[in-house]
Write an enzyme that holds these catalytic residues in place. Structure first.
Site, PDB file in Angstrom:
ATOM      1  N   THR A 174      -1.124   3.183   4.658  1.00  0.00           N
ATOM      2  CA  THR A 174      -0.004   4.581   4.823  1.00  0.00           C
ATOM      3  C   THR A 174       0.610   4.181   5.586  1.00  0.00           C
ATOM      4  O   THR A 174       0.041   4.492   6.814  1.00  0.00           O
ATOM      5  CB  THR A 174      -1.174   5.985   5.179  1.00  0.00           C
TER       6      THR A 174
ATOM      7  N   THR B 129       2.136   6.727   0.332  1.00  0.00           N
ATOM      8  CA  THR B 129       0.819   5.314  -0.383  1.00  0.00           C
ATOM      9  C   THR B 129       0.963   5.380  -1.317  1.00  0.00           C
ATOM     10  O   THR B 129       1.105   6.354  -2.144  1.00  0.00           O
ATOM     11  CB  THR B 129      -0.720   6.225   0.477  1.00  0.00           C
TER      12      THR B 129
ATOM     13  N   SER C 289       1.199  -0.952  -0.479  1.00  0.00           N
ATOM     14  CA  SER C 289       0.160  -0.083  -0.078  1.00  0.00           C
ATOM     15  C   SER C 289       0.587   1.134   0.312  1.00  0.00           C
ATOM     16  O   SER C 289       0.277   2.148   0.039  1.00  0.00           O
ATOM     17  CB  SER C 289      -1.034  -0.119   1.241  1.00  0.00           C
TER      18      SER C 289
ATOM     19  N   ARG D  70      -7.040   9.591  -8.929  1.00  0.00           N
ATOM     20  CA  ARG D  70      -7.584  10.156  -7.629  1.00  0.00           C
ATOM     21  C   ARG D  70      -6.914  10.428  -6.235  1.00  0.00           C
ATOM     22  O   ARG D  70      -5.792   9.711  -6.486  1.00  0.00           O
ATOM     23  CB  ARG D  70      -9.052   8.742  -7.101  1.00  0.00           C
ATOM     24  N   VAL D  71      -6.718  11.591  -5.845  1.00  0.00           N
ATOM     25  CA  VAL D  71      -5.732  11.660  -4.922  1.00  0.00           C
ATOM     26  C   VAL D  71      -6.377  11.812  -3.699  1.00  0.00           C
ATOM     27  O   VAL D  71      -7.191  12.160  -3.439  1.00  0.00           O
ATOM     28  CB  VAL D  71      -5.534  13.407  -5.243  1.00  0.00           C
ATOM     29  N   GLY D  72      -5.473  10.695  -2.543  1.00  0.00           N
ATOM     30  CA  GLY D  72      -6.073  10.714  -1.109  1.00  0.00           C
ATOM     31  C   GLY D  72      -6.113  12.075  -0.600  1.00  0.00           C
ATOM     32  O   GLY D  72      -5.173  13.012  -0.908  1.00  0.00           O
ATOM     33  N   ASP D  73      -6.220  11.878   0.862  1.00  0.00           N
ATOM     34  CA  ASP D  73      -4.788  12.807   1.540  1.00  0.00           C
ATOM     35  C   ASP D  73      -3.639  12.958   2.231  1.00  0.00           C
ATOM     36  O   ASP D  73      -3.554  14.020   2.232  1.00  0.00           O
ATOM     37  CB  ASP D  73      -6.370  12.819   3.371  1.00  0.00           C
TER      38      ASP D  73
ATOM     39  N   THR E 217      -4.589   8.238   8.669  1.00  0.00           N
ATOM     40  CA  THR E 217      -4.186   7.284   7.793  1.00  0.00           C
ATOM     41  C   THR E 217      -6.275   6.248   7.573  1.00  0.00           C
ATOM     42  O   THR E 217      -6.683   7.307   8.800  1.00  0.00           O
ATOM     43  CB  THR E 217      -3.453   6.012   7.938  1.00  0.00           C
ATOM     44  N   GLY E 218      -5.599   5.932   6.839  1.00  0.00           N
ATOM     45  CA  GLY E 218      -7.882   5.780   6.829  1.00  0.00           C
ATOM     46  C   GLY E 218      -8.403   6.531   5.561  1.00  0.00           C
ATOM     47  O   GLY E 218      -7.711   6.902   3.701  1.00  0.00           O
ATOM     48  N   HIS E 219      -9.701   6.783   5.120  1.00  0.00           N
ATOM     49  CA  HIS E 219     -10.745   6.610   4.494  1.00  0.00           C
ATOM     50  C   HIS E 219      -9.746   8.347   4.226  1.00  0.00           C
ATOM     51  O   HIS E 219     -10.319   9.539   4.087  1.00  0.00           O
ATOM     52  CB  HIS E 219     -11.801   6.731   4.523  1.00  0.00           C
ATOM     53  N   GLY E 220      -9.617   8.601   2.362  1.00  0.00           N
ATOM     54  CA  GLY E 220      -9.047   9.815   2.678  1.00  0.00           C
ATOM     55  C   GLY E 220     -10.017  10.574   1.688  1.00  0.00           C
ATOM     56  O   GLY E 220      -9.932  11.974   2.146  1.00  0.00           O
TER      57      GLY E 220
HETATM   58  N1  ASP Z   1      -5.521   7.954   3.294  1.00  0.00           N
HETATM   59  C1  ASP Z   1      -5.066   6.837   2.012  1.00  0.00           C
HETATM   60  C2  ASP Z   1      -5.845   7.372   1.375  1.00  0.00           C
HETATM   61  O1  ASP Z   1      -7.253   7.593   1.298  1.00  0.00           O
HETATM   62  C3  ASP Z   1      -5.028   5.718   1.982  1.00  0.00           C
HETATM   63  C4  ASP Z   1      -5.261   4.514   3.631  1.00  0.00           C
HETATM   64  O2  ASP Z   1      -4.453   5.040   4.382  1.00  0.00           O
HETATM   65  O3  ASP Z   1      -5.059   3.607   4.062  1.00  0.00           O
HETATM   66  O4  ASP Z   1      -5.282   7.370   0.039  1.00  0.00           O
END
Ligand code: ASP
Length: 333
Positions: A190, A208, A88, A218-221, A241-244
């Site tokens: 991440t 990440t 990841s 697509r760009v996350g956080d 980390t998680g759902h950006g």
């Molecule tokens: N935060 C990251 C993203 O949304 C992914 C993750 O940390 O799981 O791209």
């Protein structure tokens, strides 16, 4: 740290510190001792997830030699970027739905210098490209082809980042091609790292490959300063980390640091940010069960905290006393 503090407190309770005006002196001593104890707690480094243990050790090679937090966080996360088994982040990261490995990363130092790259292909160390953006350009963020062009100009080698394992997973996903980006299910997402060095300076880095099988572009956080990472050298640092998409919605890492500026502990600040994300999800009838968010935070005194939306988020903390993997508390169990 907690243990040392408790020891100090119990020492005081047992009358180890004796004074003419015991009550007042005790209170003052506790404050002074705690202050002294926290000031002693540097260097310290925190990273998201289990791979943070090895990354912290790598960062410590810099921090333990009186190096800067900036050099430490870059070095620490590069270890994970280079590992093909960490699927990841960096090399070996899972591709997007078109089979392309696109990487996001950012870095921030104690002087509020920032650099970031998003949707960068073919470069194993996006964090170092982010640092080059910070140090070699008048800009703070480069994306896609422009980021790649810049990286090549800077001498970064062009590489194939799609390992056979990640390619096989992608081909398996293609069978149903169900567009349902999943985060944080297998505890290896991440890497966000924040550190306080011996000189009392904070820095952070975040890198990440983002959500597996995401839409191309697509760009996350993670590469967005304020969302995936924020550092304020007067206050503290935080990373997510998680759902950006959910983190961006509340400008998560900045929110955590802002709450610490208002006097919240790192732990309380992370919790409040997660509560806001939950609230916003509820307003939109979002799926709480399938959304994961985790924050880690460190303040100027070396105190740390973490909080997650759902159970299962862990993070690694290293100081001179050891390197431990801790389970974050969560709103949902
Ligand atoms: N935060 C990251 C993203 O949304 C992914 C993750 O940390 O799981 O791209």
């Amino acid at each position: 740290m907690t243990k040392r503090r408790n020891f100090i407190k119990s020492g005081l309770a047992l009358g180890v510190v004796v004074a003419a005006n015991p009550l007042k002196s005790c209170a003052e001593s506790i404050e002074k001792e705690e202050e002294a104890t926290f000031q002693e707690r540097k260097p310290v480094v925190l990273s998201t997830w289990r791979f943070g243990i090895e990354a912290n050790e790598e960062a410590w090679k810099v921090l333990g030699e009186s190096g800067s937090a900036l050099d430490a966080v870059e070095r620490g996360v590069k270890l994970v970027e280079a590992d093909p088994n960490e699927r990841s982040v960096g090399y070996g990261g899972r591709p997007d739905r078109d089979g392309r490995v696109t990487l996001d990363a950012c870095i921030m130092d104690h002087n509020a210098n920032i650099g970031s790259v998003a949707s960068l292909e073919h470069i194993k160390h996006p964090v170092s490209v982010a640092r080059a953006v910070m140090e070699q350009t008048p800009h703070v963020m480069l994306v896609g082809d422009g980021a790649l062009q810049f990286a090549l100009e800077q001498g970064f080698p062009k590489e194939n980042l799609l390992t056979p394992e990640s390619e096989a997973e992608w081909k398996e996903w293609l069978v149903n091609s169900e567009y349902k980006p999943i985060v944080n299910i297998e505890n290896h997402d991440t890497i966000g790292m924040i550190a306080l060095d011996e000189h009392g300076n904070l820095s952070g880095a975040c890198t990440t490959s983002g959500m597996a099988f995401k839409m191309h572009g697509r760009v996350g956080d993670s590469p967005i300063i304020g969302a995936g990472l924020y550092v304020d050298n007067e206050v503290g640092a935080a990373t997510a980390t998680g759902h950006g998409e959910e983190v961006i919605r509340v400008v998560g890492a900045h929110l955590v640091v802002h709450l610490m500026r208002q006097g919240k502990s790192p732990q309380a600040a992370c919790k409040e940010a997660v509560e806001l994300i939950k609230h916003k999800l509820e307003l939109r009838n979002g799926n709480l069960e399938e959304t994961q968010i985790g924050f880690i935070a460190l303040n100027k005194k070396g105190e740390h905290g973490a909080y997650a939306l759902n159970k299962g988020f862990n993070y690694a903390v290293k100081d001179a006393e050891g390197n431990t993997l801790e389970d974050a508390e969560s709103l949902r169990h």
